[in-house]
Design a protein around this motif. Structure first.
Motif, short mmCIF file in Angstrom:
data_model
loop_
_atom_site.label_atom_id
_atom_site.label_comp_id
_atom_site.label_asym_id
_atom_site.label_seq_id
_atom_site.Cartn_x
_atom_site.Cartn_y
_atom_site.Cartn_z
N LEU A 17 0.84 -1.21 0.00
CA LEU A 17 0.00 0.00 0.00
C LEU A 17 0.87 1.26 0.00
O LEU A 17 0.56 2.24 -0.66
CB LEU A 17 -0.95 -0.01 1.20
N ALA A 18 1.99 1.20 0.73
CA ALA A 18 2.91 2.34 0.75
C ALA A 18 3.51 2.58 -0.64
O ALA A 18 3.63 3.72 -1.09
CB ALA A 18 4.02 2.09 1.78
N ARG A 19 3.84 1.49 -1.31
CA ARG A 19 4.41 1.65 -2.68
C ARG A 19 3.36 2.22 -3.63
O ARG A 19 3.67 3.02 -4.50
CB ARG A 19 4.92 0.29 -3.18
N ILE A 20 2.10 1.77 -3.46
CA ILE A 20 1.04 2.31 -4.32
C ILE A 20 0.91 3.83 -4.11
O ILE A 20 0.81 4.59 -5.07
CB ILE A 20 -0.31 1.60 -4.03
N ARG A 21 0.95 4.26 -2.85
CA ARG A 21 0.87 5.71 -2.56
C ARG A 21 1.99 6.47 -3.26
O ARG A 21 1.78 7.55 -3.79
CB ARG A 21 0.96 5.95 -1.06
N GLU A 22 3.17 5.85 -3.26
CA GLU A 22 4.31 6.49 -3.93
C GLU A 22 4.07 6.62 -5.43
O GLU A 22 4.33 7.65 -6.04
CB GLU A 22 5.56 5.65 -3.73
N VAL A 23 3.55 5.53 -6.02
CA VAL A 23 3.35 5.52 -7.47
C VAL A 23 2.38 6.63 -7.90
O VAL A 23 2.61 7.34 -8.87
CB VAL A 23 2.81 4.13 -7.94
N VAL A 24 1.27 6.79 -7.17
CA VAL A 24 0.23 7.73 -7.62
C VAL A 24 0.40 9.12 -7.01
O VAL A 24 -0.25 10.08 -7.46
CB VAL A 24 -1.20 7.21 -7.32
N ARG A 56 -6.49 6.70 -7.01
CA ARG A 56 -7.00 7.49 -8.14
C ARG A 56 -5.86 7.80 -9.09
O ARG A 56 -5.27 8.88 -9.08
CB ARG A 56 -7.66 8.77 -7.61
N PRO A 57 -5.51 6.84 -9.94
CA PRO A 57 -4.35 7.00 -10.82
C PRO A 57 -4.61 8.09 -11.87
O PRO A 57 -5.76 8.38 -12.20
CB PRO A 57 -4.22 5.64 -11.49
N ALA A 58 -3.52 8.67 -12.39
CA ALA A 58 -3.65 9.73 -13.39
C ALA A 58 -3.30 9.25 -14.79
O ALA A 58 -3.50 9.97 -15.76
CB ALA A 58 -2.76 10.91 -13.00
N SER A 59 -2.76 8.02 -14.92
CA SER A 59 -2.34 7.56 -16.24
C SER A 59 -2.40 6.03 -16.31
O SER A 59 -2.44 5.35 -15.29
CB SER A 59 -0.90 8.01 -16.52
N THR A 60 -2.36 5.52 -17.53
CA THR A 60 -2.35 4.08 -17.74
C THR A 60 -1.11 3.46 -17.09
O THR A 60 -1.18 2.39 -16.48
CB THR A 60 -2.34 3.77 -19.26
N VAL A 63 -1.77 2.98 -13.54
CA VAL A 63 -2.68 1.83 -13.33
C VAL A 63 -1.88 0.53 -13.41
O VAL A 63 -2.02 -0.37 -12.58
CB VAL A 63 -3.82 1.82 -14.37
N ALA A 64 -1.02 0.44 -14.43
CA ALA A 64 -0.24 -0.79 -14.64
C ALA A 64 0.66 -1.08 -13.44
O ALA A 64 0.75 -2.22 -12.98
CB ALA A 64 0.58 -0.66 -15.92
N GLN A 65 1.30 -0.03 -12.93
CA GLN A 65 2.18 -0.23 -11.77
C GLN A 65 1.39 -0.65 -10.53
O GLN A 65 1.81 -1.53 -9.79
CB GLN A 65 2.94 1.07 -11.47
N VAL A 66 0.24 0.01 -10.33
CA VAL A 66 -0.59 -0.32 -9.16
C VAL A 66 -1.06 -1.76 -9.24
O VAL A 66 -1.01 -2.52 -8.26
CB VAL A 66 -1.79 0.66 -9.06
N VAL A 67 -1.50 -2.18 -10.44
CA VAL A 67 -1.99 -3.56 -10.61
C VAL A 67 -0.86 -4.56 -10.34
O VAL A 67 -1.06 -5.57 -9.67
CB VAL A 67 -2.60 -3.76 -12.02
N LEU A 183 -3.88 -5.54 -17.92
CA LEU A 183 -4.14 -6.95 -17.60
C LEU A 183 -3.71 -7.27 -16.17
O LEU A 183 -3.02 -6.48 -15.52
CB LEU A 183 -3.39 -7.85 -18.59
N SER A 184 -4.10 -8.44 -15.71
CA SER A 184 -3.87 -8.78 -14.30
C SER A 184 -2.39 -8.96 -13.96
O SER A 184 -2.01 -8.96 -12.80
CB SER A 184 -4.66 -10.04 -13.92
N ASP A 185 -1.53 -9.11 -14.99
CA ASP A 185 -0.08 -9.18 -14.71
C ASP A 185 0.60 -7.83 -14.90
O ASP A 185 1.82 -7.73 -14.90
CB ASP A 185 0.57 -10.25 -15.59
N GLY A 186 -0.22 -6.77 -15.11
CA GLY A 186 0.34 -5.42 -15.23
C GLY A 186 0.70 -5.03 -16.66
O GLY A 186 1.06 -3.89 -16.92
N ARG A 187 0.59 -5.96 -17.61
CA ARG A 187 0.87 -5.57 -19.01
C ARG A 187 -0.29 -4.75 -19.56
O ARG A 187 -1.42 -4.88 -19.10
CB ARG A 187 1.07 -6.82 -19.88
N VAL A 188 0.02 -3.94 -20.58
CA VAL A 188 -1.03 -3.12 -21.20
C VAL A 188 -1.38 -3.69 -22.57
O VAL A 188 -0.51 -3.86 -23.42
CB VAL A 188 -0.55 -1.65 -21.36
#
Ligand code: ZN
Length: 487
Positions: A17-24, A56-60, A63-67, A183-188
């Protein structure tokens, strides 16, 4: 299981969760109770879930990194658009860890090509804004529905939304040329092509349209645009029977050269409650009639006299005994007033107490039989029940609703299961659909398990297993979890 394992897992989840906060970044997440509240509840209060974080991601790319982070940590991902769905697909489950992936910050218009009649937008764009962008370029994006001021295109596609213009333009699926999906493995997966012809194997976009976020996260879409209509003719006709409604539909389609955009039917009871509860709604005609149809034709050609086509249709239907009265809108104000009646039927139900709602479809020619049989069967259970069958009859889509008897003390809602069975059995017997335009979500997954064929369910499960083997996306929606599958 070793006692220490849950502790390790809990630590891993906090780290993720901490890494997700960093990403977005700061603007991309919410976790305070009052901030996340609107994301936890279904619009009518039917469900309430829980979540660790609203992201609340700002870009694809985000989203990919969060997934990817969620996939590694085993955190479920619940995609959410405008949260206006009617089957609970966007509401998180009670069980955490999960995150709500809210798409509302992804609002970019990526490309508009009026001469190619295409528009490519981020998934978080609000439907009404998309309609406006198209209009500014002298084009029409025809998807049109009650929630258009707040629903988002990603949600519209994920639920394959319908609405009031499907008869002419098709539903969300028919209006989409391509999608971009995480996709579920983070690929677009990028199928954002501006093509109307592309027969290069499986058409993958269709897997994600209508999947209610269970197979991937739609992050953008390329949409079809149409010439902007400049002429309308809108009318309300009164009809004595449901058979007459079907006769009028057939006549209208034949006589109007497929200029028919909408064909909505309503019973007398619907018009009455709309006039009673919704300000500005008035009876459209001098004397009451058992059924009404709101018809609209439109064209992008200048100088075509659509009203004369409407008048010819009226005369022919009158002569055949299908229509007893009618009125054609002469001003834009009157046209709006007609539509207000139709929209008022939906709104007014709240003022009449509890109601059970079925969004079903049967072949158009079976509608009279379905509605009559369903009303009879429901009245055998509850003689005072007030049936309200209305909707997009041109598409075979009936909103078959049951309003509680006058003076209901709450007992009516408790009998839902009995009415569900009556209505769905009838629909199934006519090879209809138990969910014409609202989807499955949480509300209808048991019904889906019961009424979809074993082969269809098996293929759906295999697709889910292939694209989301770890059940990361929107768990427990659409399909029942394995093991609970046979109901
Ligand atoms: Zn509808």
């Amino acid at each position: 299981m070793n006692a220490i394992e849950p502790l390790i897992a809990a630590g891993a989840i906090e780290q993720a969760l901490a890494r997700i906060r960093e990403v977005v970044g700061e603007a991309g997440w919410l976790d305070a109770a009052q901030d996340i509240e609107p994301y936890l509840i279904e619009s009518r209060g039917l469900y309430r879930g829980d979540t660790r974080l609203v992201v609340r991601p700002a870009s694809t790319e985000e989203v990919a990194q969060v997934v990817s982070i969620c996939a590694d940590a085993g955190i479920k991902v619940i995609p959410q658009g405008g949260n206006t769905g009617l089957c609970g697909a966007g509401v998180p489950p009670e069980a955490t860890p999960n995150i709500v992936l809210s798409m509302g910050r992804m609002k970019r218009v990526r490309n508009i090509d009026p001469d190619n009649f295409t528009l490519t937008v981020d998934a978080g764009c609000v439907l009404a804004d998309i309609q406006e962008i198209a209009e500014r370029h002298d084009r029409l994006f025809p998807l049109s529905l009650g929630a258009q001021g707040s629903c988002q295109i990603g949600g519209n596609l994920s639920t394959n939304a319908g609405g009031v213009q499907v008869l002419r333009y098709g539903n969300a699926r028919e209006l989409t040329l391509g999608v971009e999906v995480v996709l579920s493995d983070g690929r677009v997966l990028d199928s954002l092509r501006l093509l109307r012809k592309d027969n290069t194997g499986y058409d993958l976009k269709h897997l994600f349209i209508g999947a209610e976020g269970t197979l991937g996260i739609i992050t953008a879409a390329t949409l079809k645009l149409y010439p902007k209509p400049v002429g309308h003719s809108t009318a309300i006709f009164a009809l004595p029977t449901l058979d007459a409604v079907i006769d009028l539909l057939s006549r209208a389609r034949t006589m109007t050269a497929d200029l028919l955009t909408a064909f909505e039917f309503m019973p007398r009871f619907g018009v009455e409650i709309a006039a009673r509860h919704v300000e500005g709604v008035r009876d459209p005609l001098a004397s009451p009639s058992p059924w009404y149809v709101l018809l609209e034709m439109s064209t992008s050609a200048h100088g075509t006299g659509l009203d004369s086509v409407m008048e010819a249709l009226f005369s022919a239907a009158m002569e055949a005994g299908s229509v007893s009265d009618g009125v054609i809108a002469t001003t834009e104000q009157q046209r709006q007033a007609f539509w207000k009646i139709r929209e008022g039927v939906v709104e007014a139900q709240k003022g009449e107490g509890a109601s059970l709602k079925y969004d079903v479809s049967v072949p158009v020619t079976s509608i009279p039989l379905f509605v009559t049989a369903a009303i009879d069967a429901c009245r055998r259970i509850s003689p005072e029940v007030r049936p309200l069958a209305f909707g997009h009859v041109g598409d075979g889509n009936v909103h078959f609703n049951l309003t509680a008897p006058v003076g209901d003390d709450g007992a009516f809602a408790a009998t839902a299961a009995t009415f569900d069975e009556i209505v769905f059995d009838l629909v199934a017997g006519m090879k209809g659909s138990i969910s014409a335009e609202h989807g499955i979500g949480r509300t209808k997954k048991q019904a889906l398990a019961r009424y979809k064929s074993a082969v269809e369910l098996d293929v759906m499960r295999r697709i889910k297993a292939a694209l989301d083997p770890h059940m990361l996306f929107n768990p427990d929606k659409v399909l029942m979890p394995p093991g609970q599958a046979s109901v």
